[in-house]
Design a protein around this motif. Structure first.
Motif, PDB file in Angstrom:
ATOM      1  N   SER A  17      11.030  23.248   2.791  1.00 16.54           N
ATOM      2  CA  SER A  17       9.873  22.103   2.285  1.00 16.54           C
ATOM      3  C   SER A  17      10.786  20.815   1.644  1.00 16.54           C
ATOM      4  CB  SER A  17       8.998  22.618   1.029  1.00 16.54           C
ATOM      5  OG  SER A  17       9.629  22.947  -0.122  1.00 16.54           O
ATOM      6  N   GLN A  18      12.163  21.065   1.382  1.00 20.18           N
ATOM      7  CA  GLN A  18      12.894  20.068   0.709  1.00 20.18           C
ATOM      8  C   GLN A  18      13.953  19.565   1.673  1.00 20.18           C
ATOM      9  OE1 GLN A  18      15.000  22.151  -2.549  1.00 20.18           O
ATOM     10  NE2 GLN A  18      12.980  23.185  -3.216  1.00 20.18           N
ATOM     11  N   ARG A  19      14.375  20.097   2.708  1.00 20.70           N
ATOM     12  CA  ARG A  19      15.368  19.900   3.667  1.00 20.70           C
ATOM     13  C   ARG A  19      15.410  20.436   5.037  1.00 20.70           C
ATOM     14  NH1 ARG A  19      19.991  23.182   3.126  1.00 20.70           N
ATOM     15  NH2 ARG A  19      19.198  24.946   1.271  1.00 20.70           N
ATOM     16  N   ILE A  20      16.095  19.711   5.866  1.00 20.68           N
ATOM     17  CA  ILE A  20      16.304  20.398   7.297  1.00 20.68           C
ATOM     18  C   ILE A  20      17.351  21.539   6.970  1.00 20.68           C
ATOM     19  CG2 ILE A  20      17.112  20.283   9.550  1.00 20.68           C
ATOM     20  CD1 ILE A  20      15.708  17.378   9.355  1.00 20.68           C
ATOM     21  N   LEU A  21      17.101  22.954   7.163  1.00 17.38           N
ATOM     22  CA  LEU A  21      17.740  23.952   6.924  1.00 17.38           C
ATOM     23  C   LEU A  21      18.763  24.092   8.132  1.00 17.38           C
ATOM     24  CD1 LEU A  21      15.566  26.596   5.320  1.00 17.38           C
ATOM     25  CD2 LEU A  21      17.069  24.814   4.357  1.00 17.38           C
ATOM     26  N   ILE A  22      19.800  24.855   8.088  1.00 16.49           N
ATOM     27  CA  ILE A  22      21.082  25.018   9.149  1.00 16.49           C
ATOM     28  C   ILE A  22      21.081  26.459   9.360  1.00 16.49           C
ATOM     29  CG2 ILE A  22      23.390  24.679   9.810  1.00 16.49           C
ATOM     30  CD1 ILE A  22      21.524  22.226   9.981  1.00 16.49           C
ATOM     31  N   THR A  23      20.958  26.979  10.635  1.00 21.84           N
ATOM     32  CA  THR A  23      21.378  28.330  10.866  1.00 21.84           C
ATOM     33  C   THR A  23      22.567  28.277  11.586  1.00 21.84           C
ATOM     34  OG1 THR A  23      20.739  30.372  11.862  1.00 21.84           O
ATOM     35  CG2 THR A  23      20.447  28.489  13.061  1.00 21.84           C
ATOM     36  N   ASP A  24      23.366  29.430  11.911  1.00 24.19           N
ATOM     37  CA  ASP A  24      24.530  29.384  12.410  1.00 24.19           C
ATOM     38  C   ASP A  24      24.773  29.173  13.902  1.00 24.19           C
ATOM     39  OD1 ASP A  24      23.834  31.669  13.453  1.00 24.19           O
ATOM     40  OD2 ASP A  24      24.962  33.147  12.058  1.00 24.19           O
ATOM     41  N   GLY A  25      25.932  29.259  14.315  1.00 26.91           N
ATOM     42  CA  GLY A  25      26.229  29.095  15.829  1.00 26.91           C
ATOM     43  C   GLY A  25      26.502  30.236  16.822  1.00 26.91           C
ATOM     44  N   ALA A  26      27.301  30.100  17.770  1.00 23.75           N
ATOM     45  CA  ALA A  26      27.466  31.271  18.669  1.00 23.75           C
ATOM     46  C   ALA A  26      28.419  32.342  18.062  1.00 23.75           C
ATOM     47  CB  ALA A  26      28.068  30.420  19.701  1.00 23.75           C
ATOM     48  N   PHE A  27      28.154  33.415  18.298  1.00 22.92           N
ATOM     49  CA  PHE A  27      29.157  34.469  17.851  1.00 22.92           C
ATOM     50  C   PHE A  27      30.145  35.045  19.027  1.00 22.92           C
ATOM     51  CE2 PHE A  27      27.980  35.533  13.728  1.00 22.92           C
ATOM     52  CZ  PHE A  27      28.815  36.708  13.206  1.00 22.92           C
ATOM     53  N   GLY A  28      29.407  35.247  20.288  1.00 26.40           N
ATOM     54  CA  GLY A  28      30.154  35.734  21.538  1.00 26.40           C
ATOM     55  C   GLY A  28      31.562  34.742  21.730  1.00 26.40           C
ATOM     56  N   THR A  29      31.264  33.486  21.585  1.00 32.03           N
ATOM     57  CA  THR A  29      32.488  32.615  21.969  1.00 32.03           C
ATOM     58  C   THR A  29      33.295  32.711  21.024  1.00 32.03           C
ATOM     59  OG1 THR A  29      30.896  30.940  21.372  1.00 32.03           O
ATOM     60  CG2 THR A  29      31.234  31.082  23.875  1.00 32.03           C
ATOM     61  N   GLU A  30      32.871  32.787  19.832  1.00 40.48           N
ATOM     62  CA  GLU A  30      34.149  32.870  18.527  1.00 40.48           C
ATOM     63  C   GLU A  30      34.672  33.966  18.458  1.00 40.48           C
ATOM     64  OE1 GLU A  30      34.290  30.333  16.094  1.00 40.48           O
ATOM     65  OE2 GLU A  30      33.595  29.266  17.932  1.00 40.48           O
ATOM     66  N   MET A 288      31.335  18.081  22.767  1.00 41.05           N
ATOM     67  CA  MET A 288      31.916  17.860  21.378  1.00 41.05           C
ATOM     68  C   MET A 288      30.942  17.874  20.252  1.00 41.05           C
ATOM     69  SD  MET A 288      35.035  17.790  22.200  1.00 41.05           S
ATOM     70  CE  MET A 288      35.821  17.238  20.766  1.00 41.05           C
ATOM     71  N   PRO A 289      31.431  18.458  19.210  1.00 45.68           N
ATOM     72  CA  PRO A 289      30.646  18.527  17.991  1.00 45.68           C
ATOM     73  C   PRO A 289      29.799  17.346  17.727  1.00 45.68           C
ATOM     74  CG  PRO A 289      32.444  19.606  17.512  1.00 45.68           C
ATOM     75  CD  PRO A 289      32.731  18.961  18.793  1.00 45.68           C
ATOM     76  N   ALA A 290      30.135  16.251  17.689  1.00 53.56           N
ATOM     77  CA  ALA A 290      29.701  14.899  16.991  1.00 53.56           C
ATOM     78  C   ALA A 290      28.454  14.704  18.244  1.00 53.56           C
ATOM     79  CB  ALA A 290      30.701  13.837  17.326  1.00 53.56           C
ATOM     80  N   THR A 291      28.830  15.039  19.432  1.00 47.02           N
ATOM     81  CA  THR A 291      27.672  14.814  20.757  1.00 47.02           C
ATOM     82  C   THR A 291      26.563  15.563  20.241  1.00 47.02           C
ATOM     83  OG1 THR A 291      29.240  13.978  22.098  1.00 47.02           O
ATOM     84  CG2 THR A 291      27.336  14.749  23.019  1.00 47.02           C
ATOM     85  N   THR A 292      26.689  16.986  20.269  1.00 47.08           N
ATOM     86  CA  THR A 292      25.611  17.842  19.853  1.00 47.08           C
ATOM     87  C   THR A 292      24.671  17.325  18.679  1.00 47.08           C
ATOM     88  OG1 THR A 292      27.230  19.585  20.709  1.00 47.08           O
ATOM     89  CG2 THR A 292      25.046  20.151  19.412  1.00 47.08           C
ATOM     90  N   ALA A 293      25.539  17.096  17.673  1.00 48.39           N
ATOM     91  CA  ALA A 293      24.965  16.482  16.385  1.00 48.39           C
ATOM     92  C   ALA A 293      23.931  15.536  16.403  1.00 48.39           C
ATOM     93  CB  ALA A 293      26.158  16.404  15.224  1.00 48.39           C
ATOM     94  N   ILE A 307      14.477  23.790  11.074  1.00 49.40           N
ATOM     95  CA  ILE A 307      15.953  24.431  11.119  1.00 49.40           C
ATOM     96  C   ILE A 307      16.748  24.204  12.283  1.00 49.40           C
ATOM     97  CG2 ILE A 307      17.025  26.768  10.841  1.00 49.40           C
ATOM     98  CD1 ILE A 307      14.367  27.871   9.628  1.00 49.40           C
ATOM     99  N   LEU A 308      17.991  23.795  12.322  1.00 51.60           N
ATOM    100  CA  LEU A 308      18.625  23.564  13.208  1.00 51.60           C
ATOM    101  C   LEU A 308      20.116  24.536  13.390  1.00 51.60           C
ATOM    102  CD1 LEU A 308      18.774  19.435  13.388  1.00 51.60           C
ATOM    103  CD2 LEU A 308      17.825  21.239  15.268  1.00 51.60           C
ATOM    104  N   LYS A 324      25.971  17.639   8.438  1.00 57.43           N
ATOM    105  CA  LYS A 324      26.318  16.408   8.228  1.00 57.43           C
ATOM    106  C   LYS A 324      25.138  15.170   8.631  1.00 57.43           C
ATOM    107  CE  LYS A 324      29.923  13.030   7.862  1.00 57.43           C
ATOM    108  NZ  LYS A 324      31.374  12.543   8.265  1.00 57.43           N
ATOM    109  N   ALA A 325      24.849  15.413   9.933  1.00 58.81           N
ATOM    110  CA  ALA A 325      24.135  14.389  10.591  1.00 58.81           C
ATOM    111  C   ALA A 325      22.619  14.361   9.993  1.00 58.81           C
ATOM    112  CB  ALA A 325      23.714  14.805  12.075  1.00 58.81           C
ATOM    113  N   VAL A 326      22.122  15.696   9.638  1.00 60.86           N
ATOM    114  CA  VAL A 326      20.621  15.714   9.060  1.00 60.86           C
ATOM    115  C   VAL A 326      20.524  15.642   7.552  1.00 60.86           C
ATOM    116  CG1 VAL A 326      19.925  16.746  11.251  1.00 60.86           C
ATOM    117  CG2 VAL A 326      20.431  18.421   9.458  1.00 60.86           C
ATOM    118  N   ALA A 327      21.585  15.504   6.879  1.00 60.59           N
ATOM    119  CA  ALA A 327      21.590  15.618   5.582  1.00 60.59           C
ATOM    120  C   ALA A 327      20.968  14.365   4.913  1.00 60.59           C
ATOM    121  CB  ALA A 327      22.981  15.577   4.814  1.00 60.59           C
TER     122      ALA A 327
END
Length: 353
Positions: A17-30, A288-293, A307-308, A324-327
């Motif tokens: 209710s306060q902010r856009i939350l963030i979930t994590d990213g890929a596991f397999g490629t990491e 690239m990260p900046a593009t996805t963001a 949540i993103l 950073k983009a949605v803060a």
């Protein structure tokens, strides 16, 4: 669902209710970045089949690998860790002769994520959550694998519910806050997973919040069993999921109209974690990260997400860029739909008054 909401549900709703939350990213490629050998995967378990590629087994044989990935995503700004258990079910683990280790894999994976989440919370007081990840298995309840026998199924409903229930129970035992039924290509499989959660809830006598995430198999916006995003929502809304959304599928650009459609009708949180663009000719992701963001920020700018995160090809750098983009941006406000009978075939259907 039990009448008393869980502490995890209430806490997530408060944070969302306060902010856009963030979930994590890929596991397999990491995990691939660690360049593990078959011996690394197999450890000392003495299993009868080659274990290379069995990412879930790492909770038992090389736990430092998933632990370091969890740490990297939390450090990047994630609020939610998804357990490394996408294929930690009896059906999928049969490919590795590891069916008997399903419970242990899930318990240990959840414990590992829980421990890291609690460490980060202890540092700054910000709640971190653990979502017990459940993949669709490699079987389907809706479709026959035999073109000459459309009525044939490799698994039946009761069998699928039982497979999922084993995994759900172990994930909750290990400390997961939610059960994330993700990459749903077959809506009937997802319904079996929901049923399994309800069975475990009844056995434990407490609520287990459900997260649901559909994957699209073509640009028209349908999953493999043929449902549109609207029809999918009407088919699963009875489960009262704490989040509904989309993952994998394509990159953010291709998901845009489908995120918009879902955000307008779902009276719950919207969680979307797309791939890092589309794979190149080598099957690799080079967005690239900046593009996805910048692409996922468009959903936030239009008030369409709560949540993103990222799916295939995403990295801690992608998650950091998203955070950073949605803060500071306002989270989506849930719609209040008019009371109506909403049904789902392959298309949504609203019964006229």
């Amino acid at each position: 669902m039990t009448s008393t909401p869980s502490i995890a549900r209430l806490s997530l709703l408060e944070q969302a209710s306060q902010r856009i939350l963030i979930t994590d990213g890929a596991f397999g490629t990491e995990i691939q970045n660690f360049k593990l050998s078959e011996a690394d995967y197999a450890g000392t378990l003495g299993l009868a089949k080659d274990q290379k590629g069995n990412n879930d087994i790492l909770a038992l044989t090389k736990p430092e690998v998933p632990e370091s990935i969890h740490r990297a995503y939390f450090a990047a700004g994630a609020d939610i860790a998804e357990t490394n258990t996408f294929s930690a079910n009896r059906i999928s683990q049969a490919d590795y002769a590891a069916e008997h280790l399903v419970r242990k894999i899930n318990v240990e994976s959840a414990r590992l994520a829980r421990r890291v989440a609690d460490e980060f919370t202890a540092k700054d007081g910000r709640p971190r959550f653990v979502a017990g990840a459940i993949g669709p298995t490699n079987k389907t309840l809706s479709l026959s694998p035999d073109v000459n026998d459309p009525g044939f199924r490799e698994v039946d409903w009761d069998g699928m519910v039982d497979v999922y229930a084993e995994q759900v129970h172990a994930l909750i035992e290990g400390g997961a806050d939610f059960i994330l039924i993700e990459t749903v290509f077959d809506t009937l499989n997802a319904k079996a997973a929901v049923m399994s959660v309800r069975q475990v809830e009844q056995a434990l006598g407490r609520e287990i919040p459900i997260m649901l995430s559909m994957t699209l198999t073509d640009l028209s916006g349908r999953n493999l069993s043929g449902h549109t995003v609207e029809a999918f929502w009407y088919a699963v809304r009875h489960a009262k999921p704490i989040t509904i959304g989309l993952n994998c599928s394509f990159g953010a650009t291709q998901l845009r109209p489908h995120v918009k459609a879902l955000s307008e009708i779902a009276d719950t949180l919207i969680m979307v974690y797309p791939n890092a663009g589309l794979p190149n000719e080598l099957g690799e992701y080079d967005e690239m990260p900046a593009t996805t963001a910048s692409l996922v920020k468009e959903w936030a700018d239009h008030g369409q997400v709560n949540i993103l995160g990222g799916c295939c090809g995403s990295t801690p750098a992608h998650i950091a860029a998203m955070a950073k983009a949605v803060a500071g941006l306002s989270p989506r406000q849930q719609p209040v739909p008019e009371t109506a009978t909403r049904l789902a075939g392959l298309e949504p259907f609203i019964m006229a008054a």
